[in-house]
Design an enzyme around this catalytic site. Structure first.
Site, PDB file in Angstrom:
ATOM      1  N   SER A 136       0.390  -1.273   0.287  1.00  0.00           N
ATOM      2  CA  SER A 136      -0.102   0.126  -0.471  1.00  0.00           C
ATOM      3  C   SER A 136       0.761   1.264  -0.085  1.00  0.00           C
ATOM      4  CB  SER A 136      -0.495  -0.227   1.409  1.00  0.00           C
ATOM      5  OG  SER A 136      -2.078   1.209   1.316  1.00  0.00           O
ATOM      6  N   LYS A 162      -1.489  -1.246  -4.223  1.00  0.00           N
ATOM      7  CA  LYS A 162      -2.732  -0.217  -4.021  1.00  0.00           C
ATOM      8  C   LYS A 162      -1.464   1.075  -3.739  1.00  0.00           C
ATOM      9  CE  LYS A 162      -4.243  -0.308   0.457  1.00  0.00           C
ATOM     10  NZ  LYS A 162      -5.497  -0.721   1.436  1.00  0.00           N
ATOM     11  N   LYS A 164      -3.204   4.785  -3.225  1.00  0.00           N
ATOM     12  CA  LYS A 164      -4.180   5.954  -1.962  1.00  0.00           C
ATOM     13  C   LYS A 164      -4.570   7.092  -3.409  1.00  0.00           C
ATOM     14  CE  LYS A 164      -4.028   4.224   1.779  1.00  0.00           C
ATOM     15  NZ  LYS A 164      -5.096   3.679   2.615  1.00  0.00           N
ATOM     16  N   ASP A 189      -7.284   2.898  -3.236  1.00  0.00           N
ATOM     17  CA  ASP A 189      -8.337   2.678  -1.967  1.00  0.00           C
ATOM     18  C   ASP A 189      -8.203   4.812  -0.768  1.00  0.00           C
ATOM     19  OD1 ASP A 189      -8.823   2.276   0.425  1.00  0.00           O
ATOM     20  OD2 ASP A 189      -7.309   1.920   1.792  1.00  0.00           O
ATOM     21  N   GLU A 214     -10.905   0.863  -2.982  1.00  0.00           N
ATOM     22  CA  GLU A 214     -11.649  -0.161  -1.847  1.00  0.00           C
ATOM     23  C   GLU A 214     -11.770   1.137  -1.349  1.00  0.00           C
ATOM     24  OE1 GLU A 214      -7.621  -1.338  -0.033  1.00  0.00           O
ATOM     25  OE2 GLU A 214      -8.777  -0.571   2.148  1.00  0.00           O
ATOM     26  N   ASP A 239     -13.293  -1.835   3.360  1.00  0.00           N
ATOM     27  CA  ASP A 239     -12.531  -1.808   4.722  1.00  0.00           C
ATOM     28  C   ASP A 239     -13.122  -1.082   5.819  1.00  0.00           C
ATOM     29  OD1 ASP A 239     -10.747  -1.358   6.259  1.00  0.00           O
ATOM     30  OD2 ASP A 239      -9.407  -0.099   4.988  1.00  0.00           O
ATOM     31  N   LYS A 263      -8.747  -6.451   8.497  1.00  0.00           N
ATOM     32  CA  LYS A 263      -8.364  -6.172   9.451  1.00  0.00           C
ATOM     33  C   LYS A 263      -8.882  -6.923  10.731  1.00  0.00           C
ATOM     34  CE  LYS A 263      -6.379  -2.091   7.233  1.00  0.00           C
ATOM     35  NZ  LYS A 263      -6.629  -0.441   7.184  1.00  0.00           N
ATOM     36  N   GLY A 291      -3.707  -4.411   6.404  1.00  0.00           N
ATOM     37  CA  GLY A 291      -2.990  -3.697   7.200  1.00  0.00           C
ATOM     38  C   GLY A 291      -2.896  -2.362   7.956  1.00  0.00           C
TER      39      GLY A 291
HETATM   40  O1  OSB Z   1      -6.863   1.819   4.763  1.00  0.00           O
HETATM   41  O2  OSB Z   1      -6.039  -0.069   4.157  1.00  0.00           O
HETATM   42  C1  OSB Z   1      -6.249   1.322   4.657  1.00  0.00           C
HETATM   43  C2  OSB Z   1      -3.114   2.195   6.890  1.00  0.00           C
HETATM   44  C3  OSB Z   1      -4.014   2.234   7.859  1.00  0.00           C
HETATM   45  C4  OSB Z   1      -5.106   3.007   7.939  1.00  0.00           C
HETATM   46  C5  OSB Z   1      -5.761   2.501   6.840  1.00  0.00           C
HETATM   47  C6  OSB Z   1      -5.036   1.870   5.472  1.00  0.00           C
HETATM   48  C7  OSB Z   1      -3.636   1.979   6.159  1.00  0.00           C
HETATM   49  C8  OSB Z   1      -3.143   1.334   5.069  1.00  0.00           C
HETATM   50  C9  OSB Z   1      -1.288   0.457   4.923  1.00  0.00           C
HETATM   51  O3  OSB Z   1      -3.745   1.016   3.687  1.00  0.00           O
HETATM   52  C10 OSB Z   1      -1.995  -0.954   5.270  1.00  0.00           C
HETATM   53  C11 OSB Z   1      -0.498  -1.217   5.551  1.00  0.00           C
HETATM   54  O4  OSB Z   1       1.106  -1.205   5.442  1.00  0.00           O
HETATM   55  O5  OSB Z   1      -0.253  -1.198   6.255  1.00  0.00           O
HETATM   56 MG    MG Z   2      -8.237   0.243   3.392  1.00  0.00          MG
END
Ligand code: OSB
Ligand code: MG
Length: 374
Positions: A136, A162, A164, A189, A214, A239, A263, A291
């Site tokens: 991510s 992924k 953002k 995402d 996402e 999510d 998660k 994550g």
């Molecule tokens: O939306 O998946 C998410 C990190 C913190 C809060 C929300 C998200 C995320 C990530 C990071 O996308 C995922 C990672 O590398 O741990």
């Molecule tokens: Mg997410």
């Protein structure tokens, strides 16, 4: 088995790279670690995934600390349980606070696996001997910087990327990434940054062969996501909206998404993950492990749960070195050149916890014993 003593450690760890999403920017994590003891020489570790702020979910580091200390520990301490899953029954009077509960519940799963002398992934019902990994990537200062990051992660072997997005930083990013990496398994995402009024823009993403989008809409929404999913080709993945196995069933029945990100902290622990995994398997809905910028203990729990057969897509579980100069577990999590992680063979989470490192990072700690609660 019973939890005779519970120790809490609040640690601070600076991230190697700032992580930016539509809800904010994180440069340093403040993480609660839970260490449970059975009073017979057994122990287990859990990590609370709550962020430093209540922008991703209602829970945040300090609210979780209070929930654990004031309400959850008193319910759990000293009570006889037959397995880690029993902890949910003890904590059932506390509503919500799932990340706080998961920290305690997952520590108890580690303890139970260690008592039995088997790896946690095996106790959870896992079967994969290798898990598929993606990354991510947060919002970057420039499109060039984003493309460079992606190239680096691809070289390291990661199986999907992924990125953002948020209003104003979406279509141009996706176009640029697709132009440079036409065949890249790519997803985006939004962390809830859009509304149904953005439907036309979101539908235009159908042109980019994304694996999924996402959480585009409300953080607790299922209904509008169902309307959007009907109007577009690209699968939606939820999510934030999936907090329980019930939510997952509602989302599947409503058609709010075609893919689920689970998660462990967000859904309240490993037992709830198992329920969602069973549901997704029986409904043939693809599932993957998300994550929360975890330190090594949370990362180890994610690796273990990703071995369950229902986890059919690469997750956001990646190497320690992407986040930390030095992790709190030994060895750190590493990824093979094929973009996989091999779950450890040792009992419990299978990584040894570096107590010296934790003590050096500790901001606050407390110890709770069953005797003192009598
Ligand atoms: O939306 O998946 C998410 C990190 C913190 C809060 C929300 C998200 C995320 C990530 C990071 O996308 C995922 C990672 O590398 O741990
Ligand atoms: Mg997410």
């Amino acid at each position: 088995m019973r939890l005779a003593t519970i120790e809490l450690h609040l640690i601070r760890m600076p991230l190697l790279h700032a992580f930016e999403t539509s809800v904010g920017r994180t440069t340093e994590r403040r993480i609660i670690l839970v260490h449970v003891f059975d009073g017979e020489g057994g122990e287990g570790w859990g990590e609370c995934v709550a962020d430093e702020h209540p922008y991703y979910s209602e829970e945040w580091t300090d609210s979780a600390w209070l929930a654990i200390e004031r309400f959850l520990i008193p319910e759990c301490l000293g009570v006889a349980i037959s397995n880690a899953g029993d902890l949910n029954r003890l904590m059932r009077h506390v509503r919500g606070n799932r990340m706080a509960k998961a920290a305690l519940e997952s520590a108890t799963w580690d303890l139970e696996a260690k008592r039995r002398g088997i790896p946690l992934w095996q106790l959870l019902g896992g079967s994969r001997r290798e898990i598929d990994c993606g990354v991510s990537i947060g919002l970057q200062p420039s499109v060039e910087a984003l493309l460079e990051r992606i190239a680096k992660e691809r070289e390291a072997g990661y199986q999907r990327v992924k990125i953002k997005i948020k209003p104003g930083q979406d279509r141009e990013l996706i176009e640029a990434v697709r132009e440079r990496f036409p065949d890249l398994p790519l997803m985006v995402d939004a962390n809830s940054a859009y509304t149904l009024q953005d439907s036309e823009l979101l539908r235009s993403f159908d042109a980019f062969a994304l694996m999924m989008i996402e959480q585009p809409l409300g953080h607790d929404d299922l209904f509008d996501h169902a309307l959007l999913q009907k109007a577009m080709e690209t699968p939606l993945c939820l999510d934030e909206s999936i907090r329980t196995a019930e939510d997952a069933r509602h989302a599947i029945d409503l058609g709010s998404c075609r893919i689920i990100n689970v998660k462990m902290g967000r859904v309240g622990g490993h037992s709830e993950v198992q329920k969602i995994e069973r549901l997704c398997r029986s409904e043939t809905v693809p599932l993957w492990c998300g994550g929360m910028l975890e330190a090594g203990i949370g990362r180890a729990h994610n690796i273990a749960l990703s071995t369950l057969p229902g986890f059919t897509l690469p997750g956001d579980v990646s190497a320690s070195a992407r986040y930390w100069t030095e992790d709190i577990i030994d060895p750190p999590v590493t990824v093979t050149p094929m973009g996989t992680i091999v779950p450890p063979a040792g009992p419990g989470i299978g990584f040894s916890v570096d107590r010296g490192r934790i003590d050096a990072l500790t901001e606050r700690h407390s110890t709770h014993s069953a005797e003192a609660h009598r």
